[in-house]
Design an enzyme around this catalytic site. Structure first.
Site, short mmCIF file in Angstrom:
data_model
loop_
_atom_site.label_atom_id
_atom_site.label_comp_id
_atom_site.label_asym_id
_atom_site.label_seq_id
_atom_site.Cartn_x
_atom_site.Cartn_y
_atom_site.Cartn_z
N HIS A 245 1.72 10.34 5.95
CA HIS A 245 2.04 9.23 5.04
C HIS A 245 0.76 8.45 4.75
O HIS A 245 0.04 8.03 5.66
CB HIS A 245 3.11 8.32 5.63
CG HIS A 245 3.60 7.32 4.62
ND1 HIS A 245 4.62 7.60 3.74
CD2 HIS A 245 3.15 6.09 4.30
CE1 HIS A 245 4.79 6.56 2.95
NE2 HIS A 245 3.91 5.63 3.26
N ALA A 246 0.48 8.24 3.46
CA ALA A 246 -0.80 7.66 3.05
C ALA A 246 -0.97 6.23 3.58
O ALA A 246 -0.02 5.45 3.63
CB ALA A 246 -0.88 7.65 1.53
N HIS B 21 -3.49 3.49 -5.42
CA HIS B 21 -2.77 2.53 -4.57
C HIS B 21 -3.56 2.24 -3.29
O HIS B 21 -3.80 1.08 -2.94
CB HIS B 21 -1.38 3.10 -4.22
CG HIS B 21 -0.60 2.25 -3.27
ND1 HIS B 21 0.34 1.33 -3.69
CD2 HIS B 21 -0.65 2.15 -1.91
CE1 HIS B 21 0.84 0.72 -2.62
NE2 HIS B 21 0.28 1.19 -1.54
N GLU B 22 -3.96 3.29 -2.60
CA GLU B 22 -4.66 3.10 -1.32
C GLU B 22 -6.01 2.40 -1.52
O GLU B 22 -6.39 1.53 -0.74
CB GLU B 22 -4.86 4.44 -0.60
CG GLU B 22 -3.56 5.14 -0.20
CD GLU B 22 -2.61 4.25 0.58
OE1 GLU B 22 -3.08 3.33 1.27
OE2 GLU B 22 -1.39 4.46 0.48
N HIS C 225 -5.86 -1.26 -1.60
CA HIS C 225 -5.90 -1.90 -0.28
C HIS C 225 -7.36 -2.04 0.19
O HIS C 225 -7.77 -3.09 0.65
CB HIS C 225 -5.15 -1.05 0.76
CG HIS C 225 -3.66 -1.04 0.60
ND1 HIS C 225 -2.91 -2.19 0.51
CD2 HIS C 225 -2.76 -0.02 0.56
CE1 HIS C 225 -1.62 -1.87 0.43
NE2 HIS C 225 -1.51 -0.56 0.44
N GLU D 236 0.16 -4.66 -1.76
CA GLU D 236 0.74 -3.41 -2.25
C GLU D 236 0.63 -3.27 -3.77
O GLU D 236 0.80 -2.18 -4.31
CB GLU D 236 2.21 -3.31 -1.83
CG GLU D 236 2.43 -3.28 -0.32
CD GLU D 236 1.71 -2.14 0.38
OE1 GLU D 236 1.41 -1.13 -0.29
OE2 GLU D 236 1.42 -2.27 1.59
N HIS E 260 8.68 4.20 6.97
CA HIS E 260 8.51 2.79 7.34
C HIS E 260 9.48 2.30 8.40
O HIS E 260 9.28 1.23 8.96
CB HIS E 260 8.59 1.91 6.08
CG HIS E 260 7.57 2.29 5.05
ND1 HIS E 260 7.63 3.46 4.32
CD2 HIS E 260 6.44 1.67 4.64
CE1 HIS E 260 6.61 3.54 3.51
NE2 HIS E 260 5.86 2.48 3.67
N TYR F 224 7.01 -3.91 -0.93
CA TYR F 224 6.94 -2.95 -2.03
C TYR F 224 7.84 -3.36 -3.19
O TYR F 224 7.54 -3.07 -4.35
CB TYR F 224 7.31 -1.54 -1.55
CG TYR F 224 6.43 -1.04 -0.43
CD1 TYR F 224 5.12 -0.66 -0.68
CD2 TYR F 224 6.90 -0.98 0.87
CE1 TYR F 224 4.30 -0.20 0.35
CE2 TYR F 224 6.10 -0.52 1.90
CZ TYR F 224 4.80 -0.14 1.64
OH TYR F 224 4.00 0.30 2.66
O1 X8Z Z 1 4.04 3.50 1.71
C1 X8Z Z 1 3.51 3.40 0.62
C2 X8Z Z 1 2.01 3.62 0.49
C3 X8Z Z 1 1.27 3.18 1.69
S1 X8Z Z 1 1.22 1.46 1.87
C4 X8Z Z 1 1.72 5.07 0.26
N1 X8Z Z 1 4.26 3.18 -0.47
C5 X8Z Z 1 5.70 3.03 -0.40
C6 X8Z Z 1 6.36 4.32 0.00
O2 X8Z Z 1 5.74 5.37 -0.11
O3 X8Z Z 1 7.52 4.29 0.41
C7 X8Z Z 1 3.76 3.03 -1.83
C8 X8Z Z 1 4.98 2.94 -2.69
C9 X8Z Z 1 6.11 2.62 -1.78
ZN ZN Z 2 0.29 0.42 0.34
#
Ligand code: X8Z
Ligand code: ZN
Length: 612
Positions: free
Chosen positions: A350-351, A380-381, A384, A409, A511, A521
């Protein structure tokens, strides 16, 4: 001065001998009420202790997440315990310090942050922090190492995510969806329930009703008003979501038939091109408007055609930020980041974005694939990372955060909204002859809405579920049923098959085991349109908003940097005002962006029984 020494000693003891962390709260602080000077000295030392701890924990966590083994898991568990212990000890002392007369508004702001910037408040009972850390490390490991199946064969997390986006075979989709949720989510349930109990006990020690109340307290406003604000925003954007849901449902029904997707009622969750049905852009081909729906390009295909690899994609992302006048990423970024999935070891794919030394040891950790989703995720990354570097001169570690977590975010997503056809031409990814004409505007907006609008109820419900779990209205026996009820209520979705009561589908979303609050988010989804609209105004853009790219605009860059460098040193409305002129988080900018599409959707849906 005693106070200063004792906190430093406490922080040091946490590194050398975590067991000491379980002793009673620092006695030295309890003897006499400190005066303002002593309290200020304590704040300074606590700030430094926090700074140092984030570096230590960051390193351990990096090693763990990029190489999951029994050993790194144990090290991470211990580090997690150390970190959370320091956080709650500091919070408890901060509550005492806040009563000291003669402190400045600045002192008080830091003390508030010490009490509210806590994600996992572990109780001070001996062993509790370690138990929490061990359980969290275990379920995060389960997620990282998780597999599903496709055609009966094992398939890892990042591959299954991609396959959910490309397969149009409902049996395969169902198999992938069920296998992932069963094998990843289910084994976490007991650990998760125990973690909830521990976390709540910790929150209560700190004077909060439960962990959810603590999470809601971190927004420069009354926690109840914050919950109401999220509800207000949801009500602003919900009608647009319902129209998109209605239209998408009819297209899925057309494609798959009523045996797979009924004409009315909820949508089957595995048909939307994403494991969690959180963004639906991958099935644009299924919903594209007849006649004008072919946009003539697809970002993923362009990347492949131009021989982009993962590193080149990240360079392109960096190029967006430098075009605004921001500095290039440091050399160490390229040496230390994990940009592609390493072979021969388990990692968390997960990024994420990191700033290991709170200064300029910036990194991303991704298992990048050459496709449109990951091109957006890179932007997105890097958002940050650029935020982190912009606020690195703040004098308090507590200010080295987003104005609120939604801001953090939203930054990269704001940049990604600028990935317009014209921008793709500018960076040489696409020929000018491929820029879609004005008759493709509906298609362009729909493609964007499938990702952006579809996400809104998902962004809201994860924490609506967790708030209920934390406040006790959702008990372990009811975790799964309540989850499915919320998926139905907010998203209008059903799982592809009846779920057993002992399933734990929330755990199949990163998460939840990673304990990352999710309302950020949801906020980011509307904030990014506020930022984007403001940036396009600043750039003097004339024309349909969704065609605006502020790539290369130094004035926008300067204004952005002004907001980013504030970090969390001021309440978020100040930061919002600095960039947009408004002090209100709102869904209205998003609604304006999609207004032509909303009208079009309403027309398409005429005569349909929308909703579920
Ligand atoms: O978790 C993330 C990022 C890392 S902060 C990749 N996002 C949420 C997800 O993937 O559930 C970005 C969009 C929503
Ligand atoms: Zn993020």
């Amino acid at each position: 001065m005693k106070t200063l020494v004792s906190l430093a000693a406490l922080a040091a003891s946490l590194v050398a001998a975590p067991a000491l962390a379980q002793q009673a709260p620092d006695a030295a602080l309890n003897d006499a009420a400190p005066n303002a000077a002593a309290a200020q000295a304590w704040i300074k030392a606590a700030d430094q202790g926090y700074f140092d701890q984030t570096v230590r924990t960051g390193r351990t966590q990096w090693v763990y997440e990029t190489n999951i083994t029994d050993d790194t898991e144990a090290l991470f568990a211990a580090s997690n315990a150390e970190f959370n212990t320091l956080m709650v000890k500091t919070a408890a002392e901060a509550a005492r310090m806040a009563k000291v007369p003669g402190l400045t508004a600045e002192d008080q702001r830091k003390l508030v942050m010490m009490r509210t910037q806590i994600t996992s408040p572990v109780p001070t009972t001996p062993g509790a922090a370690e138990e929490f850390g061990t359980r969290q490390a275990r379920i995060q490991g389960l997620y990282g190492k998780g597999h599903g199946t496709l055609n009966g064969a094992a398939i890892n997390g990042s591959d299954i995510e991609e396959a959910m986006g490309t397969s149009r075979n409902p049996d395969q989709l169902k198999e992938m969806w069920l296998s992932w949720h069963d094998s990843v989510g289910k084994p976490m349930k007991d650990d998760y329930a125990k973690m909830v109990a521990l976390s709540n006990a910790g929150a209560q020690e700190l004077g909060f009703a439960d962990t959810g109340a603590l999470w809601r307290s971190n927004y420069d406003m009354d926690p109840a008003a914050f919950a109401a604000l999220t509800e207000k925003i949801w009500n602003e954007v919900r009608p647009l979501y319902v129209q998109l849901h209605c239209y998408t449902r009819s297209k899925l029904n057309e494609k798959y038939g009523a045996g797979v997707q009924q004409k009315s009622g909820p949508i089957r969750a595995d048909l939307l091109g994403n494991m969690w049905a959180q963004e639906w852009g991958n099935i644009y081909d299924v919903v594209a408007p007849k006649g004008s729906g072919d946009l003539g390009y697809d970002v993923g295909e362009l990347l492949v055609a131009k021989d982009y690899d993962a590193v080149k994609m990240v360079k392109a992302g960096e190029g967006f930020y430098t075009s605004l006048g921001l500095a290039p990423l440091p050399e160490t970024f390229w040496a230390r980041s994990q940009i592609v999935k390493p072979q021969g070891r388990e990692v968390i794919c997960h990024a994420s974005a990191w700033d290991i030394d709170n200064k300029d040891d910036l990194r991303i950790k991704m298992c990048t694939k050459v496709n449109g989703d990951d091109f957006v995720t890179i932007h997105h990354e890097l958002g940050h990372n650029y935020y982190q570097r912009a606020y690195n001169a703040q004098t308090s570690r507590y200010y080295m955060e987003g104005a609120n977590d939604g801001f953090h975010e939203a930054i990269g997503d704001t940049m990604a909204l600028s990935i317009t056809p014209e921008y793709l031409v500018q960076i040489g990814l696409m020929g000018r002859d491929k820029v879609p004409a004005a008759d493709k505007d509906t298609g362009l907006l729909l493609r964007q809405a499938m990702d952006k609008v579809a996400f809104l109820p998902f962004g809201l419900l994860i924490d609506r579920w967790r708030w209920g779990v934390f406040d006790g209205s959702i008990k372990p026996d009811n975790y799964e049923a309540a989850w499915n009820q919320m998926r139905l209520k907010y998203q209008g979705l059903v799982p592809p098959a009846e779920r057993p009561a002992d399933a734990f589908d929330p755990g199949a979303k990163f998460h939840i085991p990673a304990v990352v609050p999710y309302t950020r988010y949801f906020l980011a989804r509307v904030l990014q349109f506020q930022f984007y609209e403001a940036a396009c105004r600043e750039a003097g853009w004339k024309g349909p908003l969704h065609r605006c790219s502020f790539y290369g605009n130094k004035a926008v860059g300067a204004k952005l940097n002004a907001m980013l460098s504030m970090g969390a040193s001021k309440p978020w409305p100040d930061a919002l005002e600095a960039f947009t002129g408004s002090r209100e988080m709102s869904g209205k900018a998003m609604i304006r962006y999609f207004a032509p599409l909303q009208k079009w959707l309403e027309k398409q849906n005429k005569g349909q029984d929308c909703g579920w």
